[in-house]
Design a protein around this motif. Structure first.
Motif, PDB file in Angstrom:
ATOM      1  N   UNK A 193     -34.080  -0.679 -10.714  1.00  0.00           N
ATOM      2  CA  UNK A 193     -35.094   0.126 -11.403  1.00  0.00           C
ATOM      3  C   UNK A 193     -35.055   1.574 -10.917  1.00  0.00           C
ATOM      4  N   UNK A 194     -34.842   1.773  -9.620  1.00  0.00           N
ATOM      5  CA  UNK A 194     -34.738   3.129  -9.068  1.00  0.00           C
ATOM      6  C   UNK A 194     -33.516   3.842  -9.640  1.00  0.00           C
ATOM      7  N   UNK A 195     -32.385   3.130  -9.662  1.00  0.00           N
ATOM      8  CA  UNK A 195     -31.154   3.706 -10.191  1.00  0.00           C
ATOM      9  C   UNK A 195     -31.325   4.062 -11.665  1.00  0.00           C
ATOM     10  N   UNK A 196     -31.901   3.149 -12.423  1.00  0.00           N
ATOM     11  CA  UNK A 196     -32.111   3.374 -13.855  1.00  0.00           C
ATOM     12  C   UNK A 196     -33.003   4.586 -14.090  1.00  0.00           C
ATOM     13  N   UNK A 200     -30.183  12.250 -17.211  1.00  0.00           N
ATOM     14  CA  UNK A 200     -29.673  12.224 -18.579  1.00  0.00           C
ATOM     15  C   UNK A 200     -28.319  11.560 -18.724  1.00  0.00           C
ATOM     16  N   UNK A 201     -28.046  10.577 -17.858  1.00  0.00           N
ATOM     17  CA  UNK A 201     -26.771   9.850 -17.926  1.00  0.00           C
ATOM     18  C   UNK A 201     -27.051   8.354 -17.953  1.00  0.00           C
ATOM     19  N   UNK A 202     -26.033   7.598 -18.309  1.00  0.00           N
ATOM     20  CA  UNK A 202     -26.186   6.139 -18.294  1.00  0.00           C
ATOM     21  C   UNK A 202     -26.194   5.628 -16.862  1.00  0.00           C
ATOM     22  N   UNK A 203     -26.661   4.407 -16.685  1.00  0.00           N
ATOM     23  CA  UNK A 203     -26.653   3.792 -15.361  1.00  0.00           C
ATOM     24  C   UNK A 203     -25.214   3.700 -14.851  1.00  0.00           C
ATOM     25  N   UNK A 204     -24.297   3.325 -15.717  1.00  0.00           N
ATOM     26  CA  UNK A 204     -22.887   3.230 -15.318  1.00  0.00           C
ATOM     27  C   UNK A 204     -22.349   4.567 -14.830  1.00  0.00           C
ATOM     28  N   UNK A 205     -22.635   5.629 -15.568  1.00  0.00           N
ATOM     29  CA  UNK A 205     -22.156   6.951 -15.167  1.00  0.00           C
ATOM     30  C   UNK A 205     -22.808   7.394 -13.867  1.00  0.00           C
ATOM     31  N   UNK A 206     -24.096   7.127 -13.719  1.00  0.00           N
ATOM     32  CA  UNK A 206     -24.803   7.491 -12.492  1.00  0.00           C
ATOM     33  C   UNK A 206     -24.178   6.787 -11.291  1.00  0.00           C
TER      34      UNK A 206
END
Length: 71
Positions: free
Chosen positions: A14-17, A24-30
């Motif tokens: 949830x923190x990462x999301x 402004x990026x996807x979870x995967x990109x982050x």
């Protein structure tokens, strides 16, 4: 491109999301960016240690201060 799976606690996800949305990026990109930053930092650290190990000359603190702050 390779795909991998990681398991993290729901609370951490949830923190990462939330941070990914903030940036402004996807979870995967982050996550990819965070991993690559860590990899680059570790490689930079390793390179720095290698340079230090190649040059074993020691310099007194007083000599450094004289060089940086001449009278």
């Amino acid at each position: 491109m390779t795909t991998t799976t990681i398991r993290i606690p729901e609370e951490d996800y949830k923190k990462v999301k939330s941070l990914a949305a903030f940036e402004g990026v996807s979870v995967s990109e982050f996550m990819r960016n965070a991993i690559m930053e860590q990899v680059e930092d570790t490689l930079d650290y390793e390179a720095g240690i290698n340079v230090l190990n190649e040059k074993n000359e020691r310099v007194a603190r007083e000599d450094v201060l004289k060089e940086v702050f001449p009278d």
